[in-house]
Scaffold this motif. Structure first.
Motif, PDB file in Angstrom:
ATOM      1  N   LEU A 357     -10.927   1.294  -2.408  1.00  0.00           N
ATOM      2  CA  LEU A 357     -10.178   2.376  -3.050  1.00  0.00           C
ATOM      3  C   LEU A 357      -9.975   2.089  -4.532  1.00  0.00           C
ATOM      4  CD1 LEU A 357      -8.604   4.986  -3.068  1.00  0.00           C
ATOM      5  CD2 LEU A 357      -6.607   3.747  -2.177  1.00  0.00           C
ATOM      6  N   TYR A 358      -9.624   0.859  -4.864  1.00  0.00           N
ATOM      7  CA  TYR A 358      -9.448   0.467  -6.264  1.00  0.00           C
ATOM      8  C   TYR A 358     -10.747   0.698  -7.047  1.00  0.00           C
ATOM      9  CZ  TYR A 358      -8.043  -2.401 -10.296  1.00  0.00           C
ATOM     10  OH  TYR A 358      -7.742  -2.845 -11.556  1.00  0.00           O
ATOM     11  N   ILE A 359     -11.876   0.281  -6.462  1.00  0.00           N
ATOM     12  CA  ILE A 359     -13.176   0.416  -7.138  1.00  0.00           C
ATOM     13  C   ILE A 359     -13.521   1.894  -7.344  1.00  0.00           C
ATOM     14  CG2 ILE A 359     -15.666   0.073  -6.848  1.00  0.00           C
ATOM     15  CD1 ILE A 359     -14.972  -2.568  -5.413  1.00  0.00           C
ATOM     16  N   LEU A 420      -1.728   7.472 -11.731  1.00  0.00           N
ATOM     17  CA  LEU A 420      -2.029   7.516 -10.292  1.00  0.00           C
ATOM     18  C   LEU A 420      -0.999   6.690  -9.519  1.00  0.00           C
ATOM     19  CD1 LEU A 420      -5.884   6.805 -10.601  1.00  0.00           C
ATOM     20  CD2 LEU A 420      -4.849   9.039 -10.160  1.00  0.00           C
ATOM     21  N   PRO A 421       0.287   7.001  -9.632  1.00  0.00           N
ATOM     22  CA  PRO A 421       1.317   6.125  -9.043  1.00  0.00           C
ATOM     23  C   PRO A 421       1.237   6.015  -7.522  1.00  0.00           C
ATOM     24  CG  PRO A 421       2.275   8.205  -9.764  1.00  0.00           C
ATOM     25  CD  PRO A 421       0.884   8.169 -10.307  1.00  0.00           C
ATOM     26  N   HIS A 422       0.911   7.116  -6.845  1.00  0.00           N
ATOM     27  CA  HIS A 422       0.878   7.082  -5.373  1.00  0.00           C
ATOM     28  C   HIS A 422      -0.372   6.362  -4.856  1.00  0.00           C
ATOM     29  CE1 HIS A 422       4.350   9.608  -5.583  1.00  0.00           C
ATOM     30  NE2 HIS A 422       3.683  10.602  -6.135  1.00  0.00           N
ATOM     31  N   ALA A 423      -1.494   6.537  -5.566  1.00  0.00           N
ATOM     32  CA  ALA A 423      -2.701   5.782  -5.212  1.00  0.00           C
ATOM     33  C   ALA A 423      -2.483   4.297  -5.459  1.00  0.00           C
ATOM     34  CB  ALA A 423      -3.885   6.292  -6.024  1.00  0.00           C
ATOM     35  N   VAL A 427      -2.900   1.206  -2.794  1.00  0.00           N
ATOM     36  CA  VAL A 427      -3.725   0.023  -3.069  1.00  0.00           C
ATOM     37  C   VAL A 427      -2.885  -1.242  -2.952  1.00  0.00           C
ATOM     38  CG1 VAL A 427      -5.011  -1.224  -4.851  1.00  0.00           C
ATOM     39  CG2 VAL A 427      -5.392   1.228  -4.541  1.00  0.00           C
ATOM     40  N   GLY A 428      -1.696  -1.222  -3.571  1.00  0.00           N
ATOM     41  CA  GLY A 428      -0.814  -2.391  -3.525  1.00  0.00           C
ATOM     42  C   GLY A 428      -0.420  -2.782  -2.123  1.00  0.00           C
ATOM     43  N   SER A 429      -0.189  -1.773  -1.246  1.00  0.00           N
ATOM     44  CA  SER A 429       0.219  -2.070   0.135  1.00  0.00           C
ATOM     45  C   SER A 429      -0.927  -2.651   0.959  1.00  0.00           C
ATOM     46  CB  SER A 429       0.764  -0.807   0.810  1.00  0.00           C
ATOM     47  OG  SER A 429      -0.261   0.146   1.033  1.00  0.00           O
ATOM     48  N   LEU A 430      -2.179  -2.282   0.613  1.00  0.00           N
ATOM     49  CA  LEU A 430      -3.347  -2.802   1.326  1.00  0.00           C
ATOM     50  C   LEU A 430      -3.778  -4.175   0.795  1.00  0.00           C
ATOM     51  CD1 LEU A 430      -5.392   0.506   1.519  1.00  0.00           C
ATOM     52  CD2 LEU A 430      -4.483  -0.733   3.488  1.00  0.00           C
ATOM     53  N   LEU A 431      -3.337  -4.494  -0.423  1.00  0.00           N
ATOM     54  CA  LEU A 431      -3.723  -5.777  -1.033  1.00  0.00           C
ATOM     55  C   LEU A 431      -2.548  -6.751  -1.082  1.00  0.00           C
ATOM     56  CD1 LEU A 431      -6.082  -4.609  -3.942  1.00  0.00           C
ATOM     57  CD2 LEU A 431      -6.660  -5.246  -1.592  1.00  0.00           C
TER      58      LEU A 431
END
Length: 470
Positions: A357-359, A420-423, A427-431
């Motif tokens: 998602l980050y990429i 993109l605060p919600h994205a 990302v932060g929760s998955l990493l």
């Protein structure tokens, strides 16, 4: 079949250099009394039909307003995949076999016909690779002038047209001769090595046979002889996600948020199906080049492929670390370097989804921005990892990447991620470094970034995915 028409009139090649052309479809236009060539360039589809807005207009009783779409995308092995998507009422003829409402790959020398209308002969023209597959690649590359060879395997004709390749297998285009339409499939060919253990291959077959989902690659059949194992799979004609992102990285640098969200939604839905059956994809899933696009075009249906490293009973810890360092979680990196440590497959899948998602949204890696001047430099670095010759710089960058993943140094550049605060939150929760606190697939699907547009996502999913799933 080679056709070299005298000075054909080129359609769709305005303001382009000859080096930009990767394929052409040659036809004789009776109305105009001349030979013409429909020109194809990478990621620039050409529409054929009766509508004056089409790129190539054909008048005819059986020709639909928008009859078909021709596309060319980069394949994993550096070549080009040329495809034709039929969207008509009466279908098309490919080498005299009728095709309706599906996407087919056009090989060099193939003959495409619109019913009671024009006939086109496909010519592949070599497009330079952005990198070499191995040390002995020809420079300049050879032209694609020979028609594909075929070999009969069971009820299938396996062609020499290569769609992709890896360390253990190659994927070729094949035709199912038991269908009157000569249905196209992908043939994954795995060489049997003397004394080698084929249990990994049989595990992949067993796992795929138990899965039926629109976002997971479907298995049709298996064959084997003394030298090879053949797995016949659902054909995807749009290339892989990595190549799709790379095409954007050369221009816009990243996917737009809406398209990234739709792809991520499909990824999570497919992953949820795997995890519900206690299967983790691990290394095969983690690379975007093992996420395939079912057909070319924006907002694609994606298909998770390559289950050679998948693990059943994924709730159990394992010593067996696999996958690419760029997509391994901290616990995987530590287990890779310290043999006594274990890690779990399901949280590893979720970490990989976060990296992907980050990429998609940034065009670069969350832990490797500092090593390169631009996103395209990072993409070139990953492309180099496919090559047989890996430089000392690559190993140094990999060591630096491992250290950053273990320390959890995610780089969220404010000029992008503040919009993109919600994205960013997803990302932060998955990493999250500690896999016990990391978001699960269910958590990710309930995130605000997904949930705030769930209705629209479901409608697009219905139209783009379920409508063409069979």
């Amino acid at each position: 079949m080679d056709v070299s028409p005298p000075s054909p009139s080129a359609i769709g090649s305005r303001h382009s250099n000859a080096s930009d052309i990767c394929a052409k479809l040659v036809t004789f236009n009776r109305d105009r009394g001349r030979t013409e060539a429909v020109i194809l360039k990478l990621n620039k589809p050409v529409k054929i039909g009766r509508n004056p807005q089409c790129d190539y207009v054909i008048q005819g009783t059986f020709v639909s307003s928008e009859h078909c779409i021709l596309s060319a995308v980069r394949s994993q092995n550096g070549g080009v995949i040329v495809s034709c998507q039929d969207s008509s009422r009466n279908g098309i003829l490919l080498n005299d076999h009728r095709i309706k409402r599906s996407v087919v790959i056009l090989m060099h020398g193939d003959v495409l016909q619109l019913p009671s209308a024009q006939t086109f002969t496909c010519h592949h023209i070599w497009k330079d690779r952005p990198y070499k597959i191995d040390l002995f690649d020809p420079t300049p590359p050879q032209q694609m002038t020979q028609k594909a060879k075929t070999m009969k395997i069971g009820k299938y004709l396996v062609t020499s047209q290569k769609l992709g390749s890896g360390s253990f297998a190659t994927v070729h285009l094949a035709l199912d001769t038991s269908h009157t339409t000569r249905h196209q499939v992908a043939c994954k060919t795995i060489r049997k090595k003397k004394g080698s253990d084929m249990s990994q291959v049989f595990k992949e077959i067993t796992i795929l046979n138990g899965l039926k989902h629109p976002n997971i690659n479907r298995i049709y059949d298996t064959e084997q002889d003394e030298q090879f194992m053949f797995i016949f799979l659902q054909l995807c004609t749009g290339g892989d996600l990595f190549t799709y992102i790379t095409a954007y990285a050369e221009k816009e640098k990243r996917l737009c948020e809406a398209e990234a969200k739709f792809i991520m939604y499909q990824l999570l839905v497919g992953l949820r199906h795997l995890h519900s059956k206690m299967i983790s994809h691990r290394g095969g899933y983690s690379l975007p080049e093992n996420i395939l696009l079912h057909a070319p075009g924006p907002y694609p249906r994606i298909v998770i492929a390559d289950f050679g490293l998948a693990r059943p009973r994924a709730y159990q810890e394992t010593f067996n670390v696999c996958g690419t360092v760029s997509y391994l979680p901290p616990e995987g990196i530590l287990a890779l370097d310290q043999g006594h440590l274990k890690y779990m497959g399901m949280p590893s899948d979720c970490w990989s989804a976060g990296v992907i998602l980050y990429i998609m949204l940034s065009g670069s890696h969350p832990f490797d921005n500092g090593s390169f001047d631009s996103p395209s430099d990072w993409l070139s670095h990953v492309q180099a990892s496919r090559a047989s010759q890996i430089s000392e710089d690559y190993h140094l960058n990999e060591a630096r990447l491992k250290a950053r993943i273990i320390r959890g140094e995610i780089e969220f550049h404010p000029n992008l991620w503040n919009h993109l605060p919600h994205a960013k939150a997803l990302v932060g929760s998955l990493l999250i470094h500690n896999y016990l606190h990391r978001a699960t697939v269910t958590d990710a699907l309930k995130s605000y970034w997904i949930d705030c547009e769930l209705g629209e996502l479901n409608i697009t999913y219905q139209n783009q995915v379920l409508a063409c799933y069979r």
